[in-house]
Design a protein around this motif. Structure first.
Motif, PDB file in Angstrom:
ATOM      1  N   UNK A  94      -2.293 -33.283 -19.738  1.00 53.02           N
ATOM      2  CA  UNK A  94      -1.535 -33.473 -20.965  1.00 53.02           C
ATOM      3  C   UNK A  94      -2.367 -33.085 -22.178  1.00 53.02           C
ATOM      4  N   UNK A  95      -3.657 -33.385 -22.127  1.00 50.90           N
ATOM      5  CA  UNK A  95      -4.532 -33.012 -23.232  1.00 50.90           C
ATOM      6  C   UNK A  95      -4.513 -31.499 -23.432  1.00 50.90           C
ATOM      7  N   UNK A  96      -4.593 -30.764 -22.351  1.00 46.82           N
ATOM      8  CA  UNK A  96      -4.573 -29.304 -22.432  1.00 46.82           C
ATOM      9  C   UNK A  96      -3.290 -28.820 -23.109  1.00 46.82           C
ATOM     10  N   UNK A  97      -2.174 -29.412 -22.733  1.00 52.51           N
ATOM     11  CA  UNK A  97      -0.897 -28.984 -23.302  1.00 52.51           C
ATOM     12  C   UNK A  97      -0.789 -29.335 -24.785  1.00 52.51           C
ATOM     13  N   UNK A  98      -1.312 -30.489 -25.175  1.00 53.77           N
ATOM     14  CA  UNK A  98      -1.303 -30.859 -26.596  1.00 53.77           C
ATOM     15  C   UNK A  98      -2.147 -29.876 -27.408  1.00 53.77           C
ATOM     16  N   UNK A  99      -3.293 -29.498 -26.861  1.00 58.17           N
ATOM     17  CA  UNK A  99      -4.168 -28.558 -27.562  1.00 58.17           C
ATOM     18  C   UNK A  99      -3.497 -27.191 -27.683  1.00 58.17           C
ATOM     19  N   UNK A 100      -2.833 -26.753 -26.624  1.00 57.78           N
ATOM     20  CA  UNK A 100      -2.137 -25.466 -26.680  1.00 57.78           C
ATOM     21  C   UNK A 100      -1.072 -25.463 -27.775  1.00 57.78           C
ATOM     22  N   UNK A 101      -0.481 -26.629 -28.009  1.00 62.20           N
ATOM     23  CA  UNK A 101       0.546 -26.751 -29.051  1.00 62.20           C
ATOM     24  C   UNK A 101      -0.058 -27.125 -30.407  1.00 62.20           C
ATOM     25  N   UNK A 102      -1.398 -27.261 -30.471  1.00 62.99           N
ATOM     26  CA  UNK A 102      -2.116 -27.620 -31.697  1.00 62.99           C
ATOM     27  C   UNK A 102      -1.597 -28.937 -32.277  1.00 62.99           C
ATOM     28  N   UNK A 103      -1.445 -29.923 -31.400  1.00 64.74           N
ATOM     29  CA  UNK A 103      -0.984 -31.246 -31.802  1.00 64.74           C
ATOM     30  C   UNK A 103      -2.203 -32.160 -31.971  1.00 64.74           C
ATOM     31  N   UNK A 104      -2.481 -32.661 -33.172  1.00 64.35           N
ATOM     32  CA  UNK A 104      -3.650 -33.526 -33.386  1.00 64.35           C
ATOM     33  C   UNK A 104      -3.509 -34.848 -32.618  1.00 64.35           C
ATOM     34  N   UNK A 309       4.229 -19.156  -9.356  1.00 67.35           N
ATOM     35  CA  UNK A 309       5.317 -18.960 -10.312  1.00 67.35           C
ATOM     36  C   UNK A 309       5.359 -20.134 -11.297  1.00 67.35           C
ATOM     37  N   UNK A 310       5.221 -21.341 -10.768  1.00 65.98           N
ATOM     38  CA  UNK A 310       5.190 -22.531 -11.633  1.00 65.98           C
ATOM     39  C   UNK A 310       4.070 -22.414 -12.670  1.00 65.98           C
ATOM     40  N   UNK A 311       2.882 -22.050 -12.206  1.00 70.74           N
ATOM     41  CA  UNK A 311       1.730 -21.955 -13.110  1.00 70.74           C
ATOM     42  C   UNK A 311       1.932 -20.866 -14.165  1.00 70.74           C
ATOM     43  N   UNK A 312       2.625 -19.805 -13.802  1.00 71.08           N
ATOM     44  CA  UNK A 312       2.820 -18.697 -14.747  1.00 71.08           C
ATOM     45  C   UNK A 312       3.809 -19.045 -15.849  1.00 71.08           C
ATOM     46  N   UNK A 313       4.658 -20.065 -15.607  1.00 69.20           N
ATOM     47  CA  UNK A 313       5.703 -20.402 -16.576  1.00 69.20           C
ATOM     48  C   UNK A 313       5.585 -21.819 -17.114  1.00 69.20           C
ATOM     49  N   UNK A 314       4.568 -22.564 -16.698  1.00 66.50           N
ATOM     50  CA  UNK A 314       4.504 -23.983 -17.038  1.00 66.50           C
ATOM     51  C   UNK A 314       4.432 -24.254 -18.548  1.00 66.50           C
ATOM     52  N   UNK A 315       3.971 -23.299 -19.327  1.00 66.16           N
ATOM     53  CA  UNK A 315       3.841 -23.521 -20.768  1.00 66.16           C
ATOM     54  C   UNK A 315       5.030 -22.983 -21.566  1.00 66.16           C
ATOM     55  N   UNK A 316       6.052 -22.497 -20.856  1.00 64.18           N
ATOM     56  CA  UNK A 316       7.273 -22.057 -21.534  1.00 64.18           C
ATOM     57  C   UNK A 316       7.976 -23.285 -22.110  1.00 64.18           C
ATOM     58  N   UNK A 317       8.315 -23.255 -23.383  1.00 61.40           N
ATOM     59  CA  UNK A 317       8.864 -24.439 -24.039  1.00 61.40           C
ATOM     60  C   UNK A 317      10.377 -24.587 -23.887  1.00 61.40           C
ATOM     61  N   UNK A 318      11.022 -23.598 -23.287  1.00 58.63           N
ATOM     62  CA  UNK A 318      12.464 -23.663 -23.091  1.00 58.63           C
ATOM     63  C   UNK A 318      12.790 -24.791 -22.109  1.00 58.63           C
ATOM     64  N   UNK A 319      13.646 -25.718 -22.525  1.00 60.67           N
ATOM     65  CA  UNK A 319      13.971 -26.865 -21.680  1.00 60.67           C
ATOM     66  C   UNK A 319      14.651 -26.440 -20.384  1.00 60.67           C
ATOM     67  N   UNK A 320      15.407 -25.345 -20.426  1.00 61.09           N
ATOM     68  CA  UNK A 320      16.063 -24.847 -19.212  1.00 61.09           C
ATOM     69  C   UNK A 320      15.024 -24.356 -18.205  1.00 61.09           C
TER      70      UNK A 320
END
Length: 334
Positions: A94-104, A309-320
């Motif tokens: 989760x930390x990695x994902x927050x950093x990717x989104x630049x969330x303090x 495939x999951x790893x290649x798309x895991x950071x896509x923000x589209x809810x679908x």
């Protein structure tokens, strides 16, 4: 037992944040949407000569990074730009994902990420532990391939020696030696000496292994290009949205996506089996150049393996897309 704010104050002072004691601001909290104020407790503090609104998560079930991103946008509208979240615990993934989104965010005693002020990312609390320069130590491509092969294709319960892994994956013995060291360091496997051989012992509960390995895994995609295919017999695997559409209920994308290893792509380009183009044109496709050959994990299919495939798309923000990725994991035979 120290309160969350006491722990936060102590930590911020330790790292020299020049902090004023965070104070509860119930009045300002009323400017937040009701559902946001139910999740977080609002405190004010001065960090690095800036006034921050600190949102302490008091929800038993921590919001996902995608949800936190929405909360940040709403909080900044109501409170101003300097907003940071306070979590008492935060998994590395989760930390990695927050950093990717630049969330303090701040995790008292462990981690702080304020992009305009300070970054302190530690895997463990203070006490002589090394501060990491990167959010996460990732596995090399060969180590990731071995792990994904074990999770998806290895059906027997035997513990394979390195020599067998070398034969199955086509990697050299020296490469496999580095791989087992990586997996040992990250506690994803243990080694069992057997005469002159070294045997890899991987956890038998594959779903648990997948979840514990996720922070160490990365997208296999090195770069993406567009190309016009000149040789209809060119070996490629469906990837990206094309593969996700085929494997789940997601609607089709507008552009066909295929995967090849970087080496295979370069060879095909030199042999003019494909012509690289800058912009989408009629008949062009998108090609993902992977860090490893897609066929290693999907030898009997024209579609890439599910976990890559999951790893290649895991950071896509589209809810679908996120919903389809959840469906993808539910298809796994752990």
């Amino acid at each position: 037992m120290q309160s969350p704010m006491s722990m936060l104050t102590k930590y911020l002072n330790e790292i020299g944040a020049c902090v004023t004691v965070p104070t509860l601001d119930a009045k300002a909290a009323k400017s937040l949407p009701i559902f946001v104020s139910q999740i977080y407790e609002l405190h004010r503090a001065n960090l690095f000569e800036r006034e921050y609104s600190l949102l302490l998560c008091r929800c038993e079930h921590r919001p996902t990074p995608a949800e936190v991103e929405k909360h940040l946008s709403l909080a900044r509208t109501a409170l101003g730009p300097n907003v940071a979240f306070v979590f008492m615990a935060l998994p590395t993934f989760d930390r990695k994902r927050l950093i990717q989104r630049r969330i303090p965010f701040v995790v008292p005693g462990r981690q702080i990420y304020l992009p305009v002020a300070l970054i302190d990312l530690r895997e463990k609390p203070k006490g002589g532990q090394r501060i990491l320069n990167e959010p996460m130590e990732h596995l090399s491509a060969p180590a990731q391939v071995l792990l994904l092969y074990h999770l998806q294709m290895k059906r027997d319960s035997d513990e394979w020696p390195l020599s067998k892994w070398a034969d199955v994956l086509g990697y050299s013995r020296s490469t496999l030696t580095r791989v087992y060291k990586e997996l040992s360091i990250t506690s994803l496997c243990r080694t069992v000496p057997s005469g002159r051989h070294v045997t890899l012992a991987l956890p038998r509960l594959r779903r648990e292994l997948w979840e514990s390995s996720l922070p160490h895994l990365v997208s296999p995609v090195r770069t993406r290009s567009r190309a016009s295919i000149q040789d209809k017999n060119l070996q490629m695997h469906e990837a990206g949205m094309t593969a996700l559409t085929r494997l789940t209920m997601l609607g089709p994308g507008r552009e066909k996506v295929y995967a090849m290893s970087s080496a295979a792509f370069e060879a095909a380009r030199e042999d003019r089996k494909l012509l690289q183009t800058e912009y989408p044109e009629e008949g062009t496709v998108q090609i993902e150049r992977w860090k490893y050959a897609p066929g290693l994990l999907s030898p009997d299919s024209q579609v890439v393996d599910r976990l890559s495939l999951y790893l290649s798309l895991q950071d896509d923000r589209d809810e679908r897309v996120q919903s389809a990725l959840t469906e993808l994991l539910e298809q796994m035979r752990w």
